[in-house]
Design a protein around this motif. Structure first.
Motif, PDB file in Angstrom:
ATOM      1  N   ASP A   1      -6.485  -0.161   3.381  1.00 55.26           N
ATOM      2  CA  ASP A   1      -7.922   0.042   3.273  1.00 55.26           C
ATOM      3  C   ASP A   1      -8.453  -0.173   1.857  1.00 55.26           C
ATOM      4  OD1 ASP A   1     -10.159   1.093   5.022  1.00 55.26           O
ATOM      5  OD2 ASP A   1     -10.362   2.382   3.269  1.00 55.26           O
TER       6      ASP A   1
ATOM      7  N   ASP B   1       0.859  -1.180   0.000  1.00 52.28           N
ATOM      8  CA  ASP B   1       0.000   0.000   0.000  1.00 52.28           C
ATOM      9  C   ASP B   1       0.905   1.242   0.000  1.00 52.28           C
ATOM     10  OD1 ASP B   1      -2.021   1.824   0.205  1.00 52.28           O
ATOM     11  OD2 ASP B   1      -2.869   1.078   2.054  1.00 52.28           O
TER      12      ASP B   1
ATOM     13  N   ALA C   1     -12.678   3.285   5.749  1.00 54.26           N
ATOM     14  CA  ALA C   1     -13.888   3.369   4.918  1.00 54.26           C
ATOM     15  C   ALA C   1     -14.986   2.579   5.626  1.00 54.26           C
ATOM     16  CB  ALA C   1     -13.603   2.785   3.544  1.00 54.26           C
TER      17      ALA C   1
ATOM     18  N   PHE D   1      -3.797   7.084  -5.298  1.00 54.38           N
ATOM     19  CA  PHE D   1      -4.277   7.416  -3.943  1.00 54.38           C
ATOM     20  C   PHE D   1      -3.204   8.137  -3.135  1.00 54.38           C
ATOM     21  CE2 PHE D   1      -8.549   5.514  -3.211  1.00 54.38           C
ATOM     22  CZ  PHE D   1      -8.763   5.100  -4.512  1.00 54.38           C
TER      23      PHE D   1
END
Ligand SMILES: O=P(O)(O)OC[C@@]1(O)O[C@H](CO)[C@@H](O)[C@@H]1O
Ligand SMILES: [Mn+2]
Length: 393
Positions: free
Chosen positions: A314, A200, A352, A235
């Motif tokens: 996430d 990530d 989220a 992101f």
């Protein structure tokens, strides 16, 4: 065209994108030369057919719209002359890494201390260290730059000191199951195990993931680690291959001896094929992972050779579960909707509003502790699934 004109044109296109996004205009089909264009455009057509109208920024699913925004930024740059490979988030990612030097050094010292001690003949101690390394990699996921809207969000506190007090915030903790699985794999395969990490965020999180990988190698729980990076800026803080190489360069060039040793070691791991750095366009598509097998058969086949696929963060969690409003007590495996290329686990802080695999009433308790428990990044889950059939292979 001169650089200045190209720059002005690109800024103009980005402003248009922002305006359309803020005023709920229809989204559009991509036209750049990247290999994923057709897949994006097919997705667009399907959404249009489903809703009987062009997809729009406010009205279509959050996951699709959000992914498309990052893909549109990429297209805008790709259509320019001089900014094709420009990463608009590079500066923020690099500055987050630089600002986390103190906790990075703490973590490096911890790792090098545990991997060089002889105490691991004591199995309980090894298990405890394993737990700590998983938790460090998990909580590294608090530090992402998209939840903070791109503004500073880096690890400030001592990551080791925090672990005990963070423990009660791990709502589902299947670290012991992961441990048993890895031990049994290592026994069966004489340590020839392959671990995959679907990375990530860059910065402190990436460093923690690499430390976890190093720990697995040194403790004989893995013989190779495949690291999956994003194929484009994503992101804000997600790790691209460029971020990965930059991080290794920075570590190697550090005047801190421990960091420099780790940087050198990890370069060597790549050379001798202990680490593999991979990227695939699938990770930057809007599709759920239940669609991975059909959409990216080669990637699916590759992941199937793994003994454990670790999904960080996430966004990966949202894609694993289809970003659906599952009842919170839904079994984790049900939410995966058949996506089971290999034994897998998620290390995710909640940012989220979806979660599965909780016990009855656990959501209410979390809500009483903090009303923003689902989106603050302060709660986490470590969820693991292995099919019985794999265990017997
Ligand atoms: O995947 P990560 O880095 O853990 O989180 C990504 C994230 O910050 O981006 C979105 C908000 O923009 C949410 O999905 C999530 O909170
Ligand atoms: Mn991220």
């Amino acid at each position: 065209m001169c650089g200045l004109d190209d720059f002005k044109l690109t800024v103009g296109r980005l402003s248009k994108l922002r305006y359309e996004l803020q005023t709920n205009k229809p989204m559009y089909k991509l036209t750049d030369k990247h290999a994923d264009v057709e897949l994006w455009n097919q997705y667009y057509d399907k959404e249009k057919e489903r809703n009987g109208m062009d997809p729009c920024w406010f009205t279509n699913a959050w996951l699709y719209v959000e992914c498309f925004m990052y893909r549109s930024i990429k297209e805008t740059l790709a259509l320019s002359m001089f900014l094709k490979d420009f990463d608009p988030f590079e500066e923020q990612k690099r500055s987050a890494f630089m600002s986390s030097q103190t906790p990075i050094v703490t973590l490096a010292n911890h790792l090098l201390h545990i991997v060089s001690s002889n105490e691991h003949r004591d199995a309980d101690l090894l298990e405890k260290d394993f737990r700590h390394m998983v938790e460090l990699s998990l909580w590294g996921n608090k530090n992402d730059l998209s939840i903070s809207g791109g503004s500073e969000n880096y690890q400030k506190a001592d990551p080791l000191e925090q672990l005990d007090e963070l423990q009660p915030y791990i709502l589902v903790d299947q670290i012991n199951d992961m441990w048993r699985h890895l031990k049994s794999c290592a026994n069966r395969k004489c340590g020839r195990c392959r671990i995959d990490i679907i990375l990530d965020n860059a910065g402190f999180e990436l460093f923690g993931d690499l430390c976890f990988a190093e720990f697995l190698l040194r403790m004989g729980l893995a013989s190779e680690v495949h690291l999956h990076a994003k194929a484009m800026p994503w992101f804000v803080s997600d790790t691209t291959s460029q971020d990965f190489w930059w991080t290794l360069e920075m570590l190697q060039a550090s005047n801190n001896g421990e960091l420099s040793r780790l940087g050198t070691r990890w370069h060597q791991h790549i050379k001798d094929e202990t680490f593999f750095l991979k990227q695939d366009d699938f990770w930057t598509l809007p599709h759920n992972y239940a669609e991975l097998r059909a959409m990216a058969p080669q990637l699916y086949q590759d992941l199937s050779a793994s003994d454990l696929v670790v999904f960080k963060g996430d966004l990966n969690y949202r894609k694993l579960t289809g970003d659906l409003q599952w009842p919170h007590t839904t079994p984790f495996v049900d939410a995966l909707q058949g996506f089971l290329p290999a034994p897998l686990c998620v290390l995710r802080t909640l940012k989220a509003d979806l979660v599965v695999g909780l016990q009855e009433g656990q959501d209410k308790q979390a809500e009483e502790k903090a009303s923003d428990w689902m989106v603050s990044g302060n709660f986490a889950v470590v969820q693991f699934y292995v099919d019985r059939a794999w265990e017997q292979l």
